[in-house]
Design a protein around this motif. Structure first.
Motif, PDB file in Angstrom:
ATOM      1  N   GLN A 194       0.839  -1.192   0.000  1.00 59.02           N
ATOM      2  CA  GLN A 194       0.000   0.000   0.000  1.00 59.02           C
ATOM      3  C   GLN A 194       0.876   1.245   0.000  1.00 59.02           C
ATOM      4  O   GLN A 194       1.762   1.378   0.841  1.00 59.02           O
ATOM      5  CB  GLN A 194      -0.924   0.010   1.216  1.00 59.02           C
ATOM      6  CG  GLN A 194      -1.919  -1.122   1.240  1.00 59.02           C
ATOM      7  CD  GLN A 194      -2.913  -1.019   2.387  1.00 59.02           C
ATOM      8  OE1 GLN A 194      -2.973  -0.021   3.082  1.00 59.02           O
ATOM      9  NE2 GLN A 194      -3.705  -2.065   2.579  1.00 59.02           N
ATOM     10  N   PHE A 195       0.615   2.128  -0.941  1.00 58.15           N
ATOM     11  CA  PHE A 195       1.305   3.408  -1.056  1.00 58.15           C
ATOM     12  C   PHE A 195       0.259   4.491  -0.818  1.00 58.15           C
ATOM     13  O   PHE A 195      -0.722   4.580  -1.549  1.00 58.15           O
ATOM     14  CB  PHE A 195       1.931   3.534  -2.443  1.00 58.15           C
ATOM     15  CG  PHE A 195       2.642   4.824  -2.714  1.00 58.15           C
ATOM     16  CD1 PHE A 195       3.245   5.570  -1.699  1.00 58.15           C
ATOM     17  CD2 PHE A 195       2.739   5.304  -4.017  1.00 58.15           C
ATOM     18  CE1 PHE A 195       3.909   6.760  -1.968  1.00 58.15           C
ATOM     19  CE2 PHE A 195       3.399   6.485  -4.296  1.00 58.15           C
ATOM     20  CZ  PHE A 195       3.982   7.209  -3.271  1.00 58.15           C
ATOM     21  N   VAL A 196       0.471   5.284   0.232  1.00 59.99           N
ATOM     22  CA  VAL A 196      -0.521   6.277   0.650  1.00 59.99           C
ATOM     23  C   VAL A 196       0.125   7.655   0.723  1.00 59.99           C
ATOM     24  O   VAL A 196       1.229   7.807   1.256  1.00 59.99           O
ATOM     25  CB  VAL A 196      -1.104   5.929   2.043  1.00 59.99           C
ATOM     26  CG1 VAL A 196      -2.162   6.942   2.454  1.00 59.99           C
ATOM     27  CG2 VAL A 196      -1.679   4.510   2.038  1.00 59.99           C
ATOM     28  N   ARG A 197      -0.572   8.653   0.191  1.00 62.06           N
ATOM     29  CA  ARG A 197      -0.172  10.044   0.357  1.00 62.06           C
ATOM     30  C   ARG A 197      -1.292  10.785   1.085  1.00 62.06           C
ATOM     31  O   ARG A 197      -2.424  10.317   1.147  1.00 62.06           O
ATOM     32  CB  ARG A 197       0.104  10.704  -1.001  1.00 62.06           C
ATOM     33  CG  ARG A 197       1.354  10.161  -1.686  1.00 62.06           C
ATOM     34  CD  ARG A 197       1.530  10.697  -3.095  1.00 62.06           C
ATOM     35  NE  ARG A 197       1.573  12.145  -3.131  1.00 62.06           N
ATOM     36  CZ  ARG A 197       0.562  12.922  -3.566  1.00 62.06           C
ATOM     37  NH1 ARG A 197      -0.579  12.379  -3.972  1.00 62.06           N
ATOM     38  NH2 ARG A 197       0.687  14.218  -3.581  1.00 62.06           N
ATOM     39  N   ALA A 198      -0.962  11.955   1.635  1.00 57.82           N
ATOM     40  CA  ALA A 198      -1.907  12.675   2.488  1.00 57.82           C
ATOM     41  C   ALA A 198      -3.004  13.400   1.715  1.00 57.82           C
ATOM     42  O   ALA A 198      -3.896  13.987   2.318  1.00 57.82           O
ATOM     43  CB  ALA A 198      -1.153  13.663   3.374  1.00 57.82           C
ATOM     44  N   ALA A 199      -2.965  13.393   0.392  1.00 56.32           N
ATOM     45  CA  ALA A 199      -4.030  14.000  -0.404  1.00 56.32           C
ATOM     46  C   ALA A 199      -5.249  13.087  -0.418  1.00 56.32           C
ATOM     47  O   ALA A 199      -5.128  11.856  -0.323  1.00 56.32           O
ATOM     48  CB  ALA A 199      -3.545  14.256  -1.829  1.00 56.32           C
ATOM     49  N   ALA A 200      -6.427  13.660  -0.535  1.00 51.10           N
ATOM     50  CA  ALA A 200      -7.675  12.901  -0.505  1.00 51.10           C
ATOM     51  C   ALA A 200      -7.690  11.825  -1.590  1.00 51.10           C
ATOM     52  O   ALA A 200      -7.422  12.099  -2.760  1.00 51.10           O
ATOM     53  CB  ALA A 200      -8.863  13.835  -0.694  1.00 51.10           C
ATOM     54  N   GLY A 201      -7.989  10.594  -1.190  1.00 54.35           N
ATOM     55  CA  GLY A 201      -8.111   9.495  -2.141  1.00 54.35           C
ATOM     56  C   GLY A 201      -6.807   8.979  -2.703  1.00 54.35           C
ATOM     57  O   GLY A 201      -6.814   8.157  -3.625  1.00 54.35           O
ATOM     58  N   SER A 202      -5.686   9.418  -2.159  1.00 56.18           N
ATOM     59  CA  SER A 202      -4.381   9.035  -2.717  1.00 56.18           C
ATOM     60  C   SER A 202      -3.870   7.748  -2.081  1.00 56.18           C
ATOM     61  O   SER A 202      -2.937   7.750  -1.265  1.00 56.18           O
ATOM     62  CB  SER A 202      -3.377  10.173  -2.526  1.00 56.18           C
ATOM     63  OG  SER A 202      -3.761  11.313  -3.261  1.00 56.18           O
ATOM     64  N   VAL A 203      -4.501   6.639  -2.456  1.00 55.70           N
ATOM     65  CA  VAL A 203      -4.119   5.321  -1.950  1.00 55.70           C
ATOM     66  C   VAL A 203      -4.023   4.356  -3.129  1.00 55.70           C
ATOM     67  O   VAL A 203      -4.953   4.233  -3.922  1.00 55.70           O
ATOM     68  CB  VAL A 203      -5.151   4.778  -0.938  1.00 55.70           C
ATOM     69  CG1 VAL A 203      -4.728   3.400  -0.451  1.00 55.70           C
ATOM     70  CG2 VAL A 203      -5.321   5.738   0.227  1.00 55.70           C
ATOM     71  N   VAL A 204      -2.875   3.684  -3.245  1.00 56.51           N
ATOM     72  CA  VAL A 204      -2.690   2.671  -4.286  1.00 56.51           C
ATOM     73  C   VAL A 204      -2.319   1.358  -3.605  1.00 56.51           C
ATOM     74  O   VAL A 204      -1.425   1.324  -2.753  1.00 56.51           O
ATOM     75  CB  VAL A 204      -1.577   3.070  -5.276  1.00 56.51           C
ATOM     76  CG1 VAL A 204      -1.368   1.955  -6.308  1.00 56.51           C
ATOM     77  CG2 VAL A 204      -1.920   4.367  -5.976  1.00 56.51           C
ATOM     78  N   LYS A 205      -3.006   0.279  -3.972  1.00 53.36           N
ATOM     79  CA  LYS A 205      -2.741  -1.042  -3.418  1.00 53.36           C
ATOM     80  C   LYS A 205      -2.347  -1.988  -4.537  1.00 53.36           C
ATOM     81  O   LYS A 205      -2.965  -1.986  -5.604  1.00 53.36           O
ATOM     82  CB  LYS A 205      -3.987  -1.569  -2.698  1.00 53.36           C
ATOM     83  CG  LYS A 205      -3.797  -2.910  -2.004  1.00 53.36           C
ATOM     84  CD  LYS A 205      -5.041  -3.293  -1.216  1.00 53.36           C
ATOM     85  CE  LYS A 205      -4.865  -4.624  -0.506  1.00 53.36           C
ATOM     86  NZ  LYS A 205      -6.051  -4.992   0.303  1.00 53.36           N
ATOM     87  N   SER A 206      -1.313  -2.775  -4.306  1.00 48.20           N
ATOM     88  CA  SER A 206      -0.863  -3.707  -5.333  1.00 48.20           C
ATOM     89  C   SER A 206      -1.934  -4.754  -5.612  1.00 48.20           C
ATOM     90  O   SER A 206      -2.706  -5.138  -4.719  1.00 48.20           O
ATOM     91  CB  SER A 206       0.439  -4.393  -4.898  1.00 48.20           C
ATOM     92  OG  SER A 206       0.213  -5.265  -3.805  1.00 48.20           O
ATOM     93  N   THR A 207      -1.977  -5.215  -6.835  1.00 53.77           N
ATOM     94  CA  THR A 207      -2.933  -6.252  -7.226  1.00 53.77           C
ATOM     95  C   THR A 207      -2.373  -7.645  -6.980  1.00 53.77           C
ATOM     96  O   THR A 207      -3.063  -8.646  -7.184  1.00 53.77           O
ATOM     97  CB  THR A 207      -3.282  -6.108  -8.711  1.00 53.77           C
ATOM     98  OG1 THR A 207      -2.072  -6.155  -9.490  1.00 53.77           O
ATOM     99  CG2 THR A 207      -4.000  -4.790  -8.979  1.00 53.77           C
ATOM    100  N   VAL A 208      -1.113  -7.710  -6.555  1.00 54.05           N
ATOM    101  CA  VAL A 208      -0.426  -8.982  -6.332  1.00 54.05           C
ATOM    102  C   VAL A 208       0.160  -8.979  -4.925  1.00 54.05           C
ATOM    103  O   VAL A 208       0.719  -7.973  -4.484  1.00 54.05           O
ATOM    104  CB  VAL A 208       0.701  -9.191  -7.362  1.00 54.05           C
ATOM    105  CG1 VAL A 208       1.431 -10.507  -7.104  1.00 54.05           C
ATOM    106  CG2 VAL A 208       0.152  -9.159  -8.774  1.00 54.05           C
TER     107      VAL A 208
END
Length: 208
Positions: free
Chosen positions: A113-127
């Motif tokens: 999980q890569f998260v930044r403090a901006a709204a909705g800025s969350v990326v999760k790996s598919t693997v």
């Protein structure tokens, strides 16, 4: 701001021997991680011991990437194959409930999980990551979008807006702050941690 901050654990001198580019195959192996003739320099992180590393005040300032400033975080991570615990925070500049900028973490199922403090800025790996091998993890923000790579393979991306800058919250290796106290500790071995103030390309990531 330096172009790159590089942390190699258990060594004063940065290793000059370069590994060949890692395979794009997500199924990583110890042989991909290990350079011939070079000892493992990883640090063992533990949720039980609540092990974490707080970087200096200079790092707190230098590793602040507010607004739309690009940056990249790269590291090798090996979960504990025989343990029940897995995951935790690899690197953070974040204080939940207070402020911060970013978090790179692995959840208990092995998804990055890569998260930044901006709204909705969350990326999760598919693997999910394998338990019995090192995997190279890279998180990149180019000012427009966020990306997550495993062994050089893109496994997640999302458009992301600028965020506020925070030069006060400490940068932690192996944990993230929660109400001012280190929490969400990492379980496993961590090595070759890089933080760049540029958006690394896939080609550059494969060269690590």
């Amino acid at each position: 701001v330096p172009k790159g901050v590089y942390m190699k654990f258990k060594e004063v001198q940065i290793r000059k021997t370069l590994c060949p580019p890692v395979s794009a195959d997500i199924k990583s192996s110890a042989s991909q991680r290990q350079c011939p003739g070079v000892a493992d320099t990883s640090v063992r992180m533990s949720q039980t011991r609540k092990a974490a590393i707080t970087l200096s005040q200079a790092a707190t300032t230098a590793l602040s990437f507010g607004y739309a400033a690009p940056f990249s975080i790269c590291a090798w991570y090996h979960p504990q194959a025989n343990g029940s615990a897995m995951g935790g925070t690899i690197l953070s500049k974040f204080n939940e409930g207070v402020g911060g900028e970013y978090v790179l973490a692995v959840d208990r199922f092995g998804f990055v999980q890569f998260v930044r403090a901006a709204a909705g800025s969350v990326v999760k790996s598919t693997v999910a990551l394998p338990r019995n091998a090192y995997t190279h993890i890279a998180a990149v923000y180019d000012g427009i979008a966020m990306f997550v790579y495993l062994n050089g393979t893109l496994v997640g991306q999302k458009a992301a807006s600028p965020q506020a800058r925070d030069q006060k919250t400490d940068v932690l290796v192996g944990a993230a702050h929660h109400d001012g106290q280190p929490a969400r500790f990492l379980e496993g071995n961590l090595d070759d941690l890089h933080v760049w103030n540029v958006a690394r390309t896939r080609k550059q990531i494969l060269e690590e």
